[in-house]
Design a protein around this motif. Structure first.
Motif, short mmCIF file in Angstrom:
data_model
loop_
_atom_site.label_atom_id
_atom_site.label_comp_id
_atom_site.label_asym_id
_atom_site.label_seq_id
_atom_site.Cartn_x
_atom_site.Cartn_y
_atom_site.Cartn_z
N LEU A 142 0.84 -1.15 0.26
CA LEU A 142 0.07 -0.14 0.08
C LEU A 142 1.04 1.31 -0.05
N GLU A 143 1.85 1.35 0.65
CA GLU A 143 2.89 2.41 0.60
C GLU A 143 3.58 2.49 -0.89
N SER A 144 3.46 1.58 -1.80
CA SER A 144 3.94 1.80 -3.15
C SER A 144 2.67 2.46 -3.69
N VAL A 145 1.41 2.35 -3.52
CA VAL A 145 0.18 2.63 -4.17
C VAL A 145 -0.44 4.15 -3.53
N VAL A 146 -0.17 4.33 -2.29
CA VAL A 146 -0.66 5.72 -1.91
C VAL A 146 0.47 6.82 -2.13
N LEU A 147 0.02 7.83 -2.55
CA LEU A 147 0.65 9.03 -2.95
C LEU A 147 1.14 9.70 -1.30
N LEU A 148 2.11 9.13 -0.68
CA LEU A 148 2.51 9.46 0.72
C LEU A 148 3.20 11.10 0.56
N ASP A 149 3.76 11.18 -0.71
CA ASP A 149 4.50 12.54 -0.78
C ASP A 149 3.72 13.70 -0.59
N ARG A 150 2.34 13.48 -0.95
CA ARG A 150 1.54 14.57 -0.86
C ARG A 150 0.97 15.20 0.39
N TYR A 151 1.34 14.17 1.43
CA TYR A 151 0.76 14.28 2.64
C TYR A 151 1.90 14.26 3.62
N SER A 152 2.66 15.52 3.51
CA SER A 152 3.79 15.79 4.29
C SER A 152 3.35 16.00 5.82
N LYS A 153 4.12 15.33 6.91
CA LYS A 153 3.89 15.47 8.26
C LYS A 153 2.54 14.92 8.65
N MET A 154 1.84 14.12 7.77
CA MET A 154 0.44 13.60 8.18
C MET A 154 0.62 12.08 8.18
N ALA A 155 -0.47 11.45 8.78
CA ALA A 155 -0.40 10.14 9.07
C ALA A 155 -1.85 9.83 8.72
N PHE A 156 -2.06 8.31 8.41
CA PHE A 156 -3.29 7.75 8.17
C PHE A 156 -3.23 6.39 8.93
N ASP A 157 -4.38 6.30 9.41
CA ASP A 157 -4.51 4.79 10.36
C ASP A 157 -5.42 3.94 9.52
N LEU A 158 -4.96 2.83 9.27
CA LEU A 158 -5.62 1.81 8.23
C LEU A 158 -6.06 0.22 9.32
N SER A 159 -7.11 0.10 9.60
CA SER A 159 -7.50 -1.17 10.50
C SER A 159 -7.88 -1.99 9.42
N ALA A 180 -10.94 1.06 0.99
CA ALA A 180 -11.25 1.96 2.14
C ALA A 180 -10.27 3.10 1.89
N LEU A 181 -9.07 2.88 1.40
CA LEU A 181 -8.54 4.26 1.16
C LEU A 181 -9.11 5.02 0.05
N ALA A 182 -9.62 4.32 -0.82
CA ALA A 182 -10.31 5.31 -2.06
C ALA A 182 -11.51 6.04 -1.47
N ASP A 183 -12.32 5.26 -0.67
CA ASP A 183 -13.41 5.75 -0.11
C ASP A 183 -13.12 7.07 0.90
N GLY A 184 -12.03 7.07 1.51
CA GLY A 184 -11.62 8.15 2.38
C GLY A 184 -10.98 9.25 1.51
N LYS A 185 -10.96 9.24 0.03
CA LYS A 185 -10.31 10.30 -0.42
C LYS A 185 -8.96 10.42 -0.61
N VAL A 186 -8.26 9.30 -0.29
CA VAL A 186 -6.70 9.26 -0.17
C VAL A 186 -6.09 9.08 -1.64
N GLU A 187 -5.36 10.14 -1.92
CA GLU A 187 -4.82 10.25 -3.11
C GLU A 187 -3.96 8.95 -3.45
N MET A 188 -4.32 8.21 -4.52
CA MET A 188 -3.53 6.96 -4.81
C MET A 188 -2.89 6.95 -6.32
N ARG A 189 -2.11 6.16 -6.52
CA ARG A 189 -1.78 5.96 -7.98
C ARG A 189 -2.86 4.96 -8.62
#
Length: 331
Positions: A142-159, A180-189
């Motif tokens: 999931l770290e290779s799919v989610v665009l984490l570089d657009r969420y600097s100093k932010m964190a998501f909790d996935l359960s 769930a990430l797409a439903d939460g409007k998290v930017e992904m590749r």
């Protein structure tokens, strides 16, 4: 032969040898093929003769996908594949502490757990091993799919909670987490869909797609398993993991079968997300219509009250004007 003496009341039972350690003292690698309490070789040919429910070797179980299953979460999804049931929730983004000062990217914290009643084929110890292994694989995927570089100093909790484990947990959890990430409007590749293929051991081994827990329990010792994750829109792999002996020709056939299945699952995931968006839009429209109707009713009620007050004021003014000349005469 003489039986071993029964332990005294309160003494622990002697521990049975559960697993062997390597020469370096480390635990052996966890295998996806269940090794505990395997059936005898006289029982395993039933897996060769047919599959539960009369499925073909390349046929999957019925699948149900639902986005937005948990209303209070930022994003959620529910995946039901046969009797395997997984629910995923996403919370965030949120601010992180001092750890974020040294990183320009965001963080994804993943928690995977199995319900105590989730499986009747896997022991608690093996569930703990699988939890660690599956969580690490899903984290990297999931770290290779989610665009984490657009969420600097932010964190998501996935359960991820596995309510029932009846086979193909890893790829079903990947689909649930991605939805769930797409439903939460998290930017992904792209979305991430997956499929699990088993290679039946022995001569002329066949490929079995999406095995149930009973089938996995009855697999021979020399069987293998392949987990594949695919980004359907991009056509690129995001997860590839195998365990057991897998020849080159069988590996190629398994990859092609898993890829076709993952593409079909990805289309269903996209359709489920679109339906969720449509449901929310319709719900928002109904809410706006109700608020507009209530506002119109309140405005109409205010107008009626204003007209009533005006009528009372006009009657009072007319009565006062009619009494004025009589007062003047008397004076």
């Amino acid at each position: 032969p003489a039986s071993s003496p029964m332990p005294a009341l309160g003494d622990p039972y002697p521990s049975a040898p559960f697993e062997t350690k390597s020469a370096h003292g480390a635990l052996p690698p966890v295998s996806y093929v269940p090794l505990l309490q395997r059936r005898s070789a006289a029982v395993t040919p039933s897996a060769r003769a047919g599959r539960p429910g009369g499925r073909r070797p390349e046929e999957t179980r019925p699948c149900r996908l639902q986005a937005g299953a948990v209303p209070n979460a930022a994003g959620s999804a529910y995946v039901e594949q046969g009797r395997t049931k997984i629910i995923a929730t996403v919370y965030g983004p949120r601010q992180v502490g001092d750890r974020a000062q040294q990183s320009a990217e965001g963080f994804l914290f993943l928690d995977l757990s199995f319900a105590p009643f989730s499986s009747r084929f896997v022991t608690k110890e093996e569930n703990e091993k699988r939890t660690l292994l599956y969580a690490s694989i899903l984290q990297r995927t999931l770290e290779s799919v989610v665009l984490l570089d657009r969420y600097s100093k932010m964190a998501f909790d996935l359960s991820l909670l596995v309510l029932e484990d009846d086979g193909a947990v890893l790829t079903a959890a990947l689909a649930a987490a991605s939805m769930a990430l797409a439903d939460g409007k998290v930017e992904m590749r792209d979305l991430a869909a997956g499929a699990t293929v088993h290679l039946l051991g022995g001569p002329g081994g066949r490929l079995l797609l999406d095995c149930e827990g009973e089938e996995e329990y009855a697999l021979p010792e020399d069987s293998a398993v392949l987990h594949l994750g695919l980004c359907p829109a991009r056509g690129k792999l995001c997860l590839l993991h195998s365990a057991g002996p897998l020849p080159a020709d069988a590996f190629e056939r398994a990859v092609l079968l898993a890829k076709e299945t993952a593409e079909a699952v990805g289309n269903e995931m996209r359709r489920s997300l679109e339906e969720c968006v449509e449901r929310r839009a319709a719900k928002r429209t109904r809410r706006q219509a109700r608020s507009a109707a209530s506002a119109a009713a309140a405005e109409e009620e205010e107008e009626e009250e204003d007209s009533y007050e005006n009528c009372i004021d006009s009657e009072a003014s007319v009565g006062a004007s009619s009494q004025m000349p009589w007062r003047l005469k008397r004076e």
